[in-house]
Design an enzyme around this catalytic site. Structure first.
Site, PDB file in Angstrom:
ATOM      1  N   ASN A 213       0.975  -1.237  -0.050  1.00  0.00           N
ATOM      2  CA  ASN A 213       0.013   0.155   0.043  1.00  0.00           C
ATOM      3  C   ASN A 213       0.959   1.289   0.000  1.00  0.00           C
ATOM      4  O   ASN A 213       2.021   1.167   0.142  1.00  0.00           O
ATOM      5  CB  ASN A 213      -0.955  -0.062   1.207  1.00  0.00           C
ATOM      6  CG  ASN A 213      -0.193   0.208   2.557  1.00  0.00           C
ATOM      7  OD1 ASN A 213       0.425   0.751   2.722  1.00  0.00           O
ATOM      8  ND2 ASN A 213      -0.306  -1.370   3.210  1.00  0.00           N
ATOM      9  N   ASP A 282      -4.292  -6.561   4.848  1.00  0.00           N
ATOM     10  CA  ASP A 282      -5.296  -7.101   5.352  1.00  0.00           C
ATOM     11  C   ASP A 282      -5.484  -8.547   4.753  1.00  0.00           C
ATOM     12  O   ASP A 282      -6.053  -9.349   5.380  1.00  0.00           O
ATOM     13  CB  ASP A 282      -6.654  -6.269   5.269  1.00  0.00           C
ATOM     14  CG  ASP A 282      -6.923  -5.187   6.274  1.00  0.00           C
ATOM     15  OD1 ASP A 282      -6.550  -5.288   7.396  1.00  0.00           O
ATOM     16  OD2 ASP A 282      -7.251  -4.207   5.783  1.00  0.00           O
ATOM     17  N   LYS A 292       8.531 -16.971 -11.025  1.00  0.00           N
ATOM     18  CA  LYS A 292       7.878 -15.927 -11.507  1.00  0.00           C
ATOM     19  C   LYS A 292       6.656 -16.454 -12.470  1.00  0.00           C
ATOM     20  O   LYS A 292       6.730 -17.127 -13.432  1.00  0.00           O
ATOM     21  CB  LYS A 292       8.828 -15.019 -12.459  1.00  0.00           C
ATOM     22  CG  LYS A 292       8.152 -13.879 -13.176  1.00  0.00           C
ATOM     23  CD  LYS A 292       9.103 -13.095 -13.977  1.00  0.00           C
ATOM     24  CE  LYS A 292       8.224 -12.115 -14.661  1.00  0.00           C
ATOM     25  NZ  LYS A 292       8.999 -11.577 -15.900  1.00  0.00           N
ATOM     26  N   PHE A 326      -4.374   2.778  14.823  1.00  0.00           N
ATOM     27  CA  PHE A 326      -4.725   3.804  13.687  1.00  0.00           C
ATOM     28  C   PHE A 326      -5.991   3.274  12.876  1.00  0.00           C
ATOM     29  O   PHE A 326      -6.348   2.032  13.035  1.00  0.00           O
ATOM     30  CB  PHE A 326      -3.582   4.172  12.773  1.00  0.00           C
ATOM     31  CG  PHE A 326      -2.590   5.332  13.483  1.00  0.00           C
ATOM     32  CD1 PHE A 326      -2.033   5.029  14.305  1.00  0.00           C
ATOM     33  CD2 PHE A 326      -2.563   6.469  12.662  1.00  0.00           C
ATOM     34  CE1 PHE A 326      -1.218   5.980  15.057  1.00  0.00           C
ATOM     35  CE2 PHE A 326      -1.774   7.490  13.038  1.00  0.00           C
ATOM     36  CZ  PHE A 326      -1.006   7.350  14.246  1.00  0.00           C
ATOM     37  N   LYS A 340     -13.800   0.335  15.403  1.00  0.00           N
ATOM     38  CA  LYS A 340     -12.349  -0.347  15.692  1.00  0.00           C
ATOM     39  C   LYS A 340     -11.750  -0.282  16.945  1.00  0.00           C
ATOM     40  O   LYS A 340     -11.217  -1.267  17.489  1.00  0.00           O
ATOM     41  CB  LYS A 340     -11.280   0.255  14.659  1.00  0.00           C
ATOM     42  CG  LYS A 340     -11.399  -0.293  13.312  1.00  0.00           C
ATOM     43  CD  LYS A 340     -10.516   0.279  12.005  1.00  0.00           C
ATOM     44  CE  LYS A 340     -10.684  -0.193  10.908  1.00  0.00           C
ATOM     45  NZ  LYS A 340     -10.065   0.702   9.756  1.00  0.00           N
ATOM     46  N   LYS A 344     -11.175  -3.747  18.448  1.00  0.00           N
ATOM     47  CA  LYS A 344      -9.782  -4.306  18.591  1.00  0.00           C
ATOM     48  C   LYS A 344      -9.308  -4.067  20.071  1.00  0.00           C
ATOM     49  O   LYS A 344      -7.969  -4.608  20.338  1.00  0.00           O
ATOM     50  CB  LYS A 344      -8.973  -3.631  17.566  1.00  0.00           C
ATOM     51  CG  LYS A 344      -9.404  -3.557  16.112  1.00  0.00           C
ATOM     52  CD  LYS A 344      -8.323  -3.694  15.220  1.00  0.00           C
ATOM     53  CE  LYS A 344      -8.732  -3.811  13.814  1.00  0.00           C
ATOM     54  NZ  LYS A 344      -7.562  -4.121  12.807  1.00  0.00           N
TER      55      LYS A 344
HETATM   56  O1  PMT Z   1       3.079   6.005   6.533  1.00  0.00           O
HETATM   57  P1  PMT Z   1       2.462   7.560   6.105  1.00  0.00           P
HETATM   58  O2  PMT Z   1       2.476   7.658   4.499  1.00  0.00           O
HETATM   59  O3  PMT Z   1       2.891   8.324   6.957  1.00  0.00           O
HETATM   60  O4  PMT Z   1       0.953   7.196   6.230  1.00  0.00           O
HETATM   61  C1  PMT Z   1       0.508   7.079   7.611  1.00  0.00           C
HETATM   62  C2  PMT Z   1      -1.009   6.443   7.650  1.00  0.00           C
HETATM   63  C3  PMT Z   1      -1.992   6.694   6.710  1.00  0.00           C
HETATM   64  C4  PMT Z   1      -0.387   4.744   7.205  1.00  0.00           C
HETATM   65  C5  PMT Z   1      -1.020   6.021   9.104  1.00  0.00           C
HETATM   66  O5  PMT Z   1      -1.751   7.422   9.615  1.00  0.00           O
HETATM   67  C6  PMT Z   1      -2.551   5.239   9.381  1.00  0.00           C
HETATM   68  O6  PMT Z   1      -3.521   5.444   9.275  1.00  0.00           O
HETATM   69  N1  PMT Z   1      -2.175   3.846   9.606  1.00  0.00           N
HETATM   70  C7  PMT Z   1      -2.828   2.714   9.786  1.00  0.00           C
HETATM   71  C8  PMT Z   1      -3.180   2.125   8.485  1.00  0.00           C
HETATM   72  C9  PMT Z   1      -4.071   0.981   8.408  1.00  0.00           C
HETATM   73  O7  PMT Z   1      -3.718   0.025   8.277  1.00  0.00           O
HETATM   74  O8  PMT Z   1      -5.299   1.240   8.985  1.00  0.00           O
HETATM   75  P2  PMT Z   1      -6.327   0.049   9.269  1.00  0.00           P
HETATM   76  O9  PMT Z   1      -7.844   0.866   9.410  1.00  0.00           O
HETATM   77  O10 PMT Z   1      -6.471  -0.675   7.910  1.00  0.00           O
HETATM   78  O11 PMT Z   1      -6.078  -0.768  10.398  1.00  0.00           O
HETATM   79  C10 PMT Z   1      -6.498  -0.333  11.811  1.00  0.00           C
HETATM   80  C11 PMT Z   1      -5.097  -0.755  12.714  1.00  0.00           C
HETATM   81  O12 PMT Z   1      -5.068  -2.213  12.733  1.00  0.00           O
HETATM   82  C12 PMT Z   1      -3.874  -0.159  12.457  1.00  0.00           C
HETATM   83  O13 PMT Z   1      -3.429   0.604  13.808  1.00  0.00           O
HETATM   84  C13 PMT Z   1      -3.321  -1.073  11.966  1.00  0.00           C
HETATM   85  O14 PMT Z   1      -1.941  -1.142  12.263  1.00  0.00           O
HETATM   86  C14 PMT Z   1      -3.796  -2.555  12.379  1.00  0.00           C
HETATM   87  N2  PMT Z   1      -3.847  -3.865  11.734  1.00  0.00           N
HETATM   88  C15 PMT Z   1      -4.472  -3.915  10.495  1.00  0.00           C
HETATM   89  C16 PMT Z   1      -4.585  -4.927   9.792  1.00  0.00           C
HETATM   90  C17 PMT Z   1      -3.688  -6.254  10.517  1.00  0.00           C
HETATM   91  N3  PMT Z   1      -3.827  -7.213   9.839  1.00  0.00           N
HETATM   92  N4  PMT Z   1      -3.287  -5.976  11.609  1.00  0.00           N
HETATM   93  C18 PMT Z   1      -3.185  -4.751  12.182  1.00  0.00           C
HETATM   94  O15 PMT Z   1      -2.532  -4.713  13.285  1.00  0.00           O
END
Ligand code: PMT
Length: 404
Positions: A213, A282, A292, A326, A340, A344
């Site tokens: 991403n 995800d 490949k 986040f 969330k 979570k």
């Molecule tokens: O890195 P930059 O370019 O500065 O950009 C910042 C950012 C946009 C990446 C940051 O501000 C941000 O939003 N990070 C979280 C991105 C994310 O994956 O969001 P989510 O809503 O999909 O996930 C929710 C939370 O679960 C996040 O804390 C993530 O780390 C966590 N997660 C998600 C999926 C997974 N399999 N395991 C996780 O722990």
């Protein structure tokens, strides 16, 4: 360390004298620079007496407490001062000085110093509430925030003009702690071990292709740098980015979600605060190919499976640790963030609408709302990722005291 204290023309200028004393308690060498209008409110002699130094009052003239006549040296003094300071603080900062800084006007010593210095800049605005709320002032502040200027927001209350509202100079302690923070003198996170995740994860399709991403890592690395500056032991588990790890942090590079999960779970027990800023995949391909994949003529379907949700796993074994996640959203931001937070098991979710300009992926700024377990929602304006990081850490520290 040396700071230049710019004093501009508002009723709160008298408070700058107390501020000088407070900054001196931090062993800071304070060089006062006054604008012409500041001298209508307080005399340079007051500051010369407090600092034992010449007060700079204009571009070409001599300062108070000095017998220097105007000369070539005084004409280029702004460059010398610009190079020797560790911080330029303006307190009180009028609407006029904010406008000049935002637009690069350099018509006196202070405005010229602002353009000439590479040192960090902090401003503590003070003005009438209508001037503070005026869109022009707010737009200028926004510009300055985006350029990395630290803004110490004014307090609300009774103002000298007789009105009530926002615009009163922030308290001396608040300004002093902002200065200490910017200068790296604030050690309020000493004793904490903070585990931060940053950047994207990458999931292989075959040896040359992968799913990932747009995360640059800037948000997570800003958090790591701020926590390190404030005295924490920082562990930074990072997906692939182009960024250099901040000096002094324990940097753990990973690539896939599984690697990030293993690195995080291994270190979670020793951490008092965990902040998950990483943009974790995800989904991942069910069967990554060993060779490949060849191009064919038919459509290609790649089967994906969910990755482990690291944040939820941490939430299930949270203990007294502070857990912050986040949420990167493109719609229904508040609803999704609240969901969330509950799902979570985190103490706080930092939500960003990544479709907003200046927010989310690969920007130097962010626009976030903090959603807390006690139902509080704190919406922050657009600010540098470094300032966002400090606000998140302030909240983390508050939660830490509550959880203890
Ligand atoms: O890195 P930059 O370019 O500065 O950009 C910042 C950012 C946009 C990446 C940051 O501000 C941000 O939003 N990070 C979280 C991105 C994310 O994956 O969001 P989510 O809503 O999909 O996930 C929710 C939370 O679960 C996040 O804390 C993530 O780390 C966590 N997660 C998600 C999926 C997974 N399999 N395991 C996780 O722990």
């Amino acid at each position: 360390m040396r700071i230049a204290l710019g004093v501009t023309g508002g009723v709160a200028a008298y408070k700058a004298a107390e501020l000088v004393r407070r900054l001196q308690q931090e062993k800071l060498d304070v060089q006062v620079v006054m604008t012409r209008s500041a001298r209508e409110f307080i005399t340079p002699l007051t500051f010369a007496a407090l600092t034992g130094q010449k007060v700079i009052t204009d571009m070409f003239g001599a300062g108070a407490g000095s017998s220097d006549a105007p000369n070539v040296e005084s004409a280029i003094e702004h460059i010398a001062v610009a190079q020797r300071i560790d911080l330029l603080l303006v307190a009180p900062a009028t609407a006029d000085i904010l406008a000049k800084f935002a637009h690069g006007v350099a018509d006196d010593f202070l405005t010229t110093l602002y353009l000439a210095t590479k040192a960090p800049v902090a401003v503590a605005p003070a003005m009438n509430v209508n001037m503070w709320e005026h869109p022009a002032t707010q737009a200028n502040l926004q510009t300055l925030r985006e350029r990395g200027v630290h803004v110490v927001d004014p307090d609300e209350g009774y103002l000298a003009c007789g009105m009530t509202g926002a615009g009163r100079l922030a308290g001396i302690e608040t300004i002093a702690s902002a200065v200490c923070r910017v200068l790296g003198l604030q050690r309020d996170l000493a004793g904490e071990t903070i585990l931060i995740t940053a950047g994207p994860t990458a999931e292989d399709i075959d040896p040359v292709r992968f799913l990932t991403n747009r995360s640059s890592g800037k948000m997570g690395y800003s958090l790591a740098a701020a926590a390190q500056r404030r005295g924490a032991h920082v562990i930074l588990v990072s997906g692939p980015t182009d960024l250099a790890a901040p000096e002094g942090v324990d940097w753990v590079p990973v690539r896939t979600t599984s690697e990030m999960r293993a690195a995080v779970l291994e270190r979670a027990a020793d951490s008092s605060i965990i902040i998950k800023a990483a943009a974790v995949s995800d989904y991942r391909p069910v069967s990554p190919q060993a060779q490949k994949m060849k191009r064919g003529t038919a459509n290609l379907t790649i089967e994906l499976e969910p990755t482990p949700d690291i944040l939820s796993e941490l939430g299930r074994n949270k203990g007294s640790r502070v857990l912050i996640g986040f949420a990167a959203e493109t719609e229904h931001v508040a609803e999704s963030a609240r969901a969330k937070l509950a799902r979570k098991g985190a103490d706080m979710i930092v939500a960003n609408d990544v479709t907003q300009q200046g927010a989310g992926f690969d920007t130097d700024t962010n626009i976030v709302t903090l959603f807390l377990n006690d139902s509080r929602e704190i919406a922050l304006p657009k600010m540098s990722k470094s300032d966002v990081a400090d606000r998140i850490l302030d909240q983390a520290l508050e939660l830490r005291h509550q959880n203890k």
